[in-house]
Design an enzyme around this catalytic site. Structure first.
Site: not given
Length: 118
Positions: A34, A41
């Site tokens: 992120c 992520d």
């Protein structure tokens, strides 16, 4: 740190260029970071494409996708950039890429983008 590039993607000659057929590649271990929090992520990328003259070589695709592991990138940018690199490398008749990302804060996200040769 390797920056993702279409030059990382290798191809091989389409074994049946006289026929239009679909290839589906599912990559369930995509990881990036992120850009706001630096937290990891995770998602599943699904490539569906109709090859033209070449097909993507899977080991090079795996290594290319792994280069995103340390990249701070929003889902939307990652999926669109990956599709652009894929299309640049193998020039398919048609390609769709779906990024289905795991829940973060109770929210899941899917990003779908499509390319069609003119």
């Amino acid at each position: 740190m390797t920056v993702p590039s279409n030059e990382q993607l290798e191809t091989f000659p389409n074994p049946a260029p006289e026929r239009q057929y679909m290839v589906e590649i599912v990559c369930p271990e995509f990881a990036s970071m992120c850009p706001k929090t630096g937290q990891p992520d995770f998602g599943t990328l699904t490539f569906t494409y109709i090859p033209k003259d070449t097909c993507v070589e899977l080991k090079s695709l795996k290594l290319y996708l792994q280069s995103y592991r340390d990249q701070g990138v929003f889902y939307e940018k990652a999926v669109n950039e990956i599709l652009d690199h894929f299309v640049s490398a193998c020039q398919p008749h048609w390609c769709q890429l779906v990024g289905a990302f795991t829940a973060r804060g109770g929210i899941t996200t899917s990003v779908t983008c499509t390319y069609e040769a003119k």
